[in-house]
Design a protein around this motif. Structure first.
Motif, PDB file in Angstrom:
ATOM      1  N   TRP A  43       0.831  -1.195   0.000  1.00 48.93           N
ATOM      2  CA  TRP A  43       0.000   0.000   0.000  1.00 48.93           C
ATOM      3  C   TRP A  43       0.873   1.256   0.000  1.00 48.93           C
ATOM      4  O   TRP A  43       0.629   2.200  -0.736  1.00 48.93           O
ATOM      5  CB  TRP A  43      -0.959   0.002   1.184  1.00 48.93           C
ATOM      6  N   ILE A  44       1.896   1.241   0.839  1.00 52.42           N
ATOM      7  CA  ILE A  44       2.812   2.387   0.897  1.00 52.42           C
ATOM      8  C   ILE A  44       3.530   2.499  -0.451  1.00 52.42           C
ATOM      9  O   ILE A  44       3.686   3.586  -0.993  1.00 52.42           O
ATOM     10  CB  ILE A  44       3.814   2.219   2.061  1.00 52.42           C
ATOM     11  N   GLY A  45       3.924   1.358  -0.988  1.00 54.32           N
ATOM     12  CA  GLY A  45       4.435   1.316  -2.358  1.00 54.32           C
ATOM     13  C   GLY A  45       5.642   2.180  -2.622  1.00 54.32           C
ATOM     14  O   GLY A  45       5.654   3.021  -3.506  1.00 54.32           O
ATOM     15  N   ARG A  46       6.677   1.969  -1.847  1.00 50.13           N
ATOM     16  CA  ARG A  46       7.907   2.722  -2.054  1.00 50.13           C
ATOM     17  C   ARG A  46       8.553   2.298  -3.368  1.00 50.13           C
ATOM     18  O   ARG A  46       8.640   1.120  -3.684  1.00 50.13           O
ATOM     19  CB  ARG A  46       8.857   2.410  -0.895  1.00 50.13           C
ATOM     20  N   SER A  47       8.959   3.288  -4.155  1.00 49.83           N
ATOM     21  CA  SER A  47       9.632   2.920  -5.377  1.00 49.83           C
ATOM     22  C   SER A  47      10.783   3.884  -5.653  1.00 49.83           C
ATOM     23  O   SER A  47      10.638   5.099  -5.570  1.00 49.83           O
ATOM     24  CB  SER A  47       8.595   2.828  -6.504  1.00 49.83           C
ATOM     25  N   GLU A  48      11.959   3.321  -5.901  1.00 50.77           N
ATOM     26  CA  GLU A  48      13.180   4.109  -6.055  1.00 50.77           C
ATOM     27  C   GLU A  48      13.475   4.305  -7.528  1.00 50.77           C
ATOM     28  O   GLU A  48      13.426   3.355  -8.296  1.00 50.77           O
ATOM     29  CB  GLU A  48      14.361   3.398  -5.388  1.00 50.77           C
ATOM     30  N   GLY A  49      13.778   5.515  -7.894  1.00 51.30           N
ATOM     31  CA  GLY A  49      14.059   5.768  -9.296  1.00 51.30           C
ATOM     32  C   GLY A  49      14.745   7.111  -9.477  1.00 51.30           C
ATOM     33  O   GLY A  49      15.453   7.585  -8.592  1.00 51.30           O
ATOM     34  N   THR A  50      14.491   7.699 -10.633  1.00 50.23           N
ATOM     35  CA  THR A  50      15.155   8.945 -10.994  1.00 50.23           C
ATOM     36  C   THR A  50      14.093   9.927 -11.467  1.00 50.23           C
ATOM     37  O   THR A  50      13.215   9.557 -12.241  1.00 50.23           O
ATOM     38  CB  THR A  50      16.139   8.709 -12.159  1.00 50.23           C
ATOM     39  N   GLN A  51      14.178  11.136 -10.961  1.00 51.14           N
ATOM     40  CA  GLN A  51      13.318  12.181 -11.495  1.00 51.14           C
ATOM     41  C   GLN A  51      14.186  13.125 -12.313  1.00 51.14           C
ATOM     42  O   GLN A  51      15.254  13.534 -11.867  1.00 51.14           O
ATOM     43  CB  GLN A  51      12.626  12.925 -10.347  1.00 51.14           C
ATOM     44  N   PHE A  52      13.772  13.419 -13.526  1.00 52.60           N
ATOM     45  CA  PHE A  52      14.570  14.316 -14.368  1.00 52.60           C
ATOM     46  C   PHE A  52      13.638  15.010 -15.341  1.00 52.60           C
ATOM     47  O   PHE A  52      12.452  14.695 -15.407  1.00 52.60           O
ATOM     48  CB  PHE A  52      15.673  13.530 -15.099  1.00 52.60           C
ATOM     49  N   SER A  53      14.172  15.957 -16.082  1.00 50.44           N
ATOM     50  CA  SER A  53      13.260  16.740 -16.908  1.00 50.44           C
ATOM     51  C   SER A  53      13.677  16.762 -18.371  1.00 50.44           C
ATOM     52  O   SER A  53      14.859  16.705 -18.706  1.00 50.44           O
ATOM     53  CB  SER A  53      13.152  18.167 -16.365  1.00 50.44           C
ATOM     54  N   PHE A  54      12.679  16.827 -19.206  1.00 52.42           N
ATOM     55  CA  PHE A  54      12.829  17.020 -20.637  1.00 52.42           C
ATOM     56  C   PHE A  54      12.630  18.505 -20.939  1.00 52.42           C
ATOM     57  O   PHE A  54      11.727  19.127 -20.356  1.00 52.42           O
ATOM     58  CB  PHE A  54      11.746  16.240 -21.409  1.00 52.42           C
ATOM     59  N   GLY A  55      13.450  19.042 -21.835  1.00 54.93           N
ATOM     60  CA  GLY A  55      13.186  20.387 -22.328  1.00 54.93           C
ATOM     61  C   GLY A  55      12.018  20.353 -23.304  1.00 54.93           C
ATOM     62  O   GLY A  55      11.663  19.299 -23.823  1.00 54.93           O
ATOM     63  N   ILE A  56      11.383  21.516 -23.505  1.00 53.50           N
ATOM     64  CA  ILE A  56      10.281  21.591 -24.458  1.00 53.50           C
ATOM     65  C   ILE A  56      10.696  22.520 -25.592  1.00 53.50           C
ATOM     66  O   ILE A  56      11.210  23.620 -25.344  1.00 53.50           O
ATOM     67  CB  ILE A  56       8.988  22.113 -23.790  1.00 53.50           C
ATOM     68  N   THR A  94      11.010   7.893 -13.294  1.00 56.31           N
ATOM     69  CA  THR A  94      11.134   6.543 -13.823  1.00 56.31           C
ATOM     70  C   THR A  94      11.981   5.673 -12.903  1.00 56.31           C
ATOM     71  O   THR A  94      12.900   6.182 -12.245  1.00 56.31           O
ATOM     72  CB  THR A  94      11.758   6.533 -15.235  1.00 56.31           C
ATOM     73  N   THR A  95      11.633   4.417 -12.845  1.00 52.09           N
ATOM     74  CA  THR A  95      12.488   3.460 -12.129  1.00 52.09           C
ATOM     75  C   THR A  95      13.477   2.833 -13.105  1.00 52.09           C
ATOM     76  O   THR A  95      14.319   2.057 -12.715  1.00 52.09           O
ATOM     77  CB  THR A  95      11.656   2.335 -11.492  1.00 52.09           C
ATOM     78  N   ARG A  96      13.318   3.153 -14.396  1.00 53.28           N
ATOM     79  CA  ARG A  96      14.153   2.516 -15.421  1.00 53.28           C
ATOM     80  C   ARG A  96      14.886   3.561 -16.257  1.00 53.28           C
ATOM     81  O   ARG A  96      14.769   3.592 -17.474  1.00 53.28           O
ATOM     82  CB  ARG A  96      13.272   1.631 -16.318  1.00 53.28           C
ATOM     83  N   ILE A  97      15.676   4.371 -15.573  1.00 57.98           N
ATOM     84  CA  ILE A  97      16.434   5.393 -16.293  1.00 57.98           C
ATOM     85  C   ILE A  97      17.405   4.750 -17.293  1.00 57.98           C
ATOM     86  O   ILE A  97      17.813   5.385 -18.269  1.00 57.98           O
ATOM     87  CB  ILE A  97      17.162   6.325 -15.285  1.00 57.98           C
ATOM     88  N   ASP A  98      17.724   3.481 -17.082  1.00 57.21           N
ATOM     89  CA  ASP A  98      18.612   2.777 -18.024  1.00 57.21           C
ATOM     90  C   ASP A  98      17.988   2.656 -19.414  1.00 57.21           C
ATOM     91  O   ASP A  98      18.687   2.401 -20.391  1.00 57.21           O
ATOM     92  CB  ASP A  98      18.988   1.386 -17.487  1.00 57.21           C
ATOM     93  N   THR A  99      16.664   2.859 -19.495  1.00 56.75           N
ATOM     94  CA  THR A  99      16.010   2.744 -20.807  1.00 56.75           C
ATOM     95  C   THR A  99      15.784   4.107 -21.469  1.00 56.75           C
ATOM     96  O   THR A  99      15.086   4.203 -22.469  1.00 56.75           O
ATOM     97  CB  THR A  99      14.631   2.044 -20.673  1.00 56.75           C
TER      98      THR A  99
END
Length: 822
Positions: free
Chosen positions: A224-237, A248-253
């Motif tokens: 329920w708590i659902g901890r998930s480790e990943g990366t937050q990053f931004s795209f330019g527009i 994303t948890t899959r920054i490798d992709t």
RNA sequence: GGGGGAAUGGCGGAACGGUAGACGCAGCCGCCUCAAAAGCGGCCGGGCACAACCCGUGUGGGUUCAAAUCCCACUUCCCCCACCA
């Protein structure tokens, strides 16, 4: 003519006496015995108790009585979770006053709880709808408010159109209201939240400490708590100064991102959408707005509309289209995700439907070149076509890419949680008023502590349309606590789970009128040593309570532990002839009814006996009559012997002569040992304990009809001690007939003695190659050699050994001899 | 899709890796009774020549002197969470 046992008279008599003598009140604070706080989840006063409730309270009561008789200082309170919708619905349907309706139900149910022969300390009774109680609800709300843990904001929330109120996420089951089963709608409303997410890590990590909790409950809370480790990053527009943040948890992709998907509610949508696409996007967003979350998720296919805008991948610098989609949630992560069709199933589906490219950037370990794929490859692997990162493993690449983004100031490692803050405001009447006022000049203001409680007004019309308090000017119109000018009260009330998140502390100090409880009492009695209740609260009440308790702990209002419930037990459901009991089916077995026909001792024994307590069990009329029979046999076996048995010292072992007499005394101690073991191990499988009492009564019935040997008299005198936690009335009656003037429930439980448990003769199983070929009757402690010698005289053994060589002998003393031959 | 748990006679269930089915319910037989109810006593997984013996704890493997119990795979059922990026 023998005196028969009249359970109706006896049960009433003892309940009255317990009431008068108050034998179950927890002793004073200076009591030297070890404390034991045992608690059942407090009931909602819905009207009548049935035997399903009784299953829960009987178990809790047996535990409380056992622990008391084992010498612990037991606190065992009871109260009422008295706010909530059913009272209000009664008002809507038949004009009942919710307060009167609730009080009447409490009075009736309290009578029934007493009728079950339970051992609650009634001096601690609480009802959460009492101003004396909800005053402290308000007080605690204000403490949370002061610490920034209670806040109001506009957000997409769950709205139940039937109950006309918002709901917490935990109260939405499969997209439907937990109370009335109506499909829940999404609405943007300004609501009060409790910041449970700021305790996410502790709520998650501390589950490790809870050894006494069922694994499945801890797992549910983790999920329920659902901890998930990943990366937050931004795209330019493209052609814009703004950036779009994704998680994303899959920054490798990331080199495989071929589009960007954002929720229609995302604040940037309006800014980036091109003129040409404006109408399509608007239409799409409109079509989703009216949909419930249920429809939006499980029922709908992935769909989306191109915004016309493009984003720039910060690593590959590729230009990717930005789509508004129905499968990205506005309130999880950033409300936007990168679309990697080659390595995510959802993205794959979406890309195929909308003709977006699939770029493979991960290949299975050991593979060199990518083969065309028919489905997303979602496992880890080795990176290809990923710039400098090509060749790395997924795990290494996740670290390396995150580092590069962080160095460039474009992103960072991020932890997200699936659960959201707890929405606690309700647009209903029968609840605790939220102690906030809104001043035209000063804005949102807390009601000062000395102005509490904000009393819930009576005589408010309840129609089921809109919030009743909002329409009551006498309640709404008030003065600002800051400037004294005109102000309006908050008209929402609190979720009833607020009250039940701390009630176990109020029991410790129920009459305190200067604080919700004295921390000294919490230090003495907390944590709850054994909590018993249904598994349906695994992520509701049990999570909220842990959150509250950690907050209290951080304020220094508790003992050392920051977990409220050390050990937790979920009792199973009770069916009637294999069907769920319900008023609409008309198959409810009431407490009053079964007390009258079978007696509550028989009911209690049956509920504990029919299955282990955690299992679903089935109430049957045949089953209960088995326990009625049992109690009849108890009485008939004992009744002729009361007079002579009275003289027996039950704490000393009797002289047992015959093997049958020895077996009888042994049966007494086996049953006593079972009761103690099941209690202290916290397994509570009293079904096996009661089965051992059956064996004991079977042995006693045979012997008692043939005279009054010392063994029989001893057994008769010991019996009420064994029965006391389970069938408290007949135990008390027997105890009195045996000449005692003090309650059996104030006695120590029978201590099992080795001398009584020992046997003169054992059965030694003889196996040849693991198969049983003979059984030897022997004295305990028979040697391996002697056992072997005797085994070799058994024809069943020698026939099997014929012509074979004995290779090995396995000997388990007093149990088994296995001769391995071949 | 992810996670958690369960599977033993007609039924509910017992069984620290060591006598499978304790105990109860239902059923059958007997005693008591004019009779019934209640009570008391007995039988109660399957096969067979009713003794010996063989088979038997969802299915198939494995570990072990020994498996309902431990391990692996599968089947079925129950519960929880599920477009959570």
């Amino acid at each position: 003519m023998a005196d028969t046992y009249d359970f109706r008279t006896a049960e009433r008599k003892w309940q009255d006496r317990w009431e008068q003598s108050k034998i179950y009140a927890a002793p004073p604070a200076d009591d030297a015995r070890e404390k034991y706080y045992t608690l059942e989840m407090l009931p909602y006063p819905s009207g009548d108790l049935h035997v399903g409730h009784a299953k829960n309270y009987t178990l809790g009561d047996a535990v409380a009585r056992m622990m008391r008789m084992l010498g612990y200082n037991v606190i065992h309170p009871m109260g009422w979770d008295a706010f909530g919708l059913p009272a209000e619905n009664a008002a809507i349907q038949r004009g009942a006053d919710p307060n009167v309706w609730t009080r009447e139900n409490i009075a009736n149910m309290e009578r029934q709880v007493r009728l079950m022969g339970t051992s609650y300390d009634w001096s601690r009774e609480i009802a959460t709808c009492d101003p004396d109680y909800y005053r402290w609800n308000q007080w605690l709300f204000l403490r949370l408010y002061e610490h920034g843990l209670a806040y109001k904001r506009e957000a997409p929330v769950n709205w139940c159109p039937n109950d006309q109120t918002v709901l917490a996420n935990e109260q939405v089951i499969d997209g439907r209201c937990w109370r009335c089963d109506h499909v829940v709608e999404r609405r943007n409303l300004s609501q009060w939240f409790l910041k449970i997410t700021s305790y996410a890590d502790r709520l998650l990590d501390d589950l490790e400490k809870l050894d006494g909790w069922p694994e499945r409950t801890k797992t549910m809370q983790r999920n329920w708590i659902g901890r998930s480790e990943g990366t937050q990053f931004s795209f330019g527009i493209e052609n814009s100064q703004s950036r779009i943040s994704v998680f994303t948890t899959r920054i490798d992709t990331v080199y495989g991102a071929t589009y960007l998907a954002i929720a229609p509610e995302h604040p940037l949508v309006a800014e980036i959408v091109t003129k040409r696409q404006q109408n399509a996007v608007k239409e799409f967003a409109e079509s989703l707005r009216s949909k419930s979350e249920l429809e939006r998720t499980s029922l709908m296919e992935k769909a989306g509309v191109f915004t016309g805008a493009f984003a720039i991948n910060p690593l590959s610098h590729e230009r990717v289209p930005i789509w508004v989609t129905n499968y990205v949630l506005a309130d999880y992560g950033t409300g936007a995700v990168m679309g990697v069709p080659a390595h995510d199933e959802r993205d794959f589906d979406f890309a195929r439907k909308h003709g977006l490219p699939v770029a493979q950037v991960i290949v299975p370990p050991g593979t060199e070149d990518p083969e065309p794929i028919a489905a997303a490859y979602v496992d880890d692997g080795r990176l290809i076509a990923s710039g400098d990162f090509s060749g790395m493993s997924s795990a290494r690449a996740r670290k390396a890419i995150t580092q590069r983004l962080a160095a460039a100031g474009l992103g960072e490692a991020q932890i997200n949680y699936r659960f959201r803050d707890w929405l606690v405001s309700r647009q209903r009447y029968w609840g605790t008023p939220i102690p906030i006022v809104y001043c035209e000049k000063c804005g949102e203001q807390a009601v000062p502590d000395d102005a509490l409680p904000v009393i819930l007004p009576s005589d408010v019309p309840i129609t089921g349309e809109g919030s009743p308090l909002a329409r009551d000017p006498k309640f709404i119109e008030t003065a600002c606590p800051n400037c004294g000018g005109p102000a309006r009260r908050e008209s929402d009330t609190m979720d009833t789970f607020f009250e039940s998140s701390w009630y176990y502390l109020r029991y410790l100090d129920p009459h305190n009128d200067t604080a919700p409880w004295n921390p000294e009492f919490a230090k003495r009695w907390m944590s709850v040593d054994q909590y018993i209740g249904g598994a349906e609260h695994a992520v509701l009440h049990l999570l909220y309570s842990r959150f509250f308790y950690k907050f209290f702990h951080d304020r220094g209002w508790t003992g050392e532990s920051d977990e409220p419930f050390t050990r937790l037990f979920h009792q199973g459901m009770l069916l009637y002839n294999g069907e769920k009991m319900s008023k609409s089916r008309g198959n409810v077995v009431g407490i009053d009814q079964t007390a009258e026909t079978n007696g509550v001792d028989a009911m209690r024994l049956f509920l504990l006996y029919v299955t282990p307590p955690e299992d679903t069990s089935d109430w049957t009329d045949e089953g209960i009559s088995g326990r009625v029979r049992f109690l009849g046999r108890v009485w008939r076996a004992c009744e002729p012997h009361f007079e002579r048995a009275a003289a027996v010292d039950v704490r000393a072992l009797p002289q047992a002569q015959s093997p049958e007499e020895k077996a009888l005394v042994r049966a007494v101690h086996i049953a006593a040992k079972s009761a103690i073991d099941e209690t202290l191990s916290r397994r509570f499988h009293y079904n096996t304990t009661i089965a051992k009492m059956d064996e004991f009564i079977n042995a006693l019935t045979g012997l008692a009809s043939r005279g009054d040997s010392q063994a029989v008299l001893y057994a008769v005198h010991a019996l009420p001690l064994l029965l006391a936690p389970f069938a408290p009335h007949i135990a008390e009656e027997l105890w009195e007939r045996l000449g005692h003037t003090q309650s059996v429930h104030l006695e120590r439980f029978l201590q099992p003695q080795d001398a009584a448990l020992a046997v003169d003769e054992i059965t030694l199983v003889v196996q040849v190659n693991g198969k049983i070929r003979a059984r030897l009757q022997a004295a305990p402690g028979i040697s391996e050699d002697e056992a072997f010698e005797r085994a070799m005289q058994e024809s069943g053994v020698t026939v099997q050994l014929d012509g074979k060589e004995v290779r090995k002998r396995i000997f388990v003393p007093d149990k088994l001899l296995n001769i391995v031959a071949g």
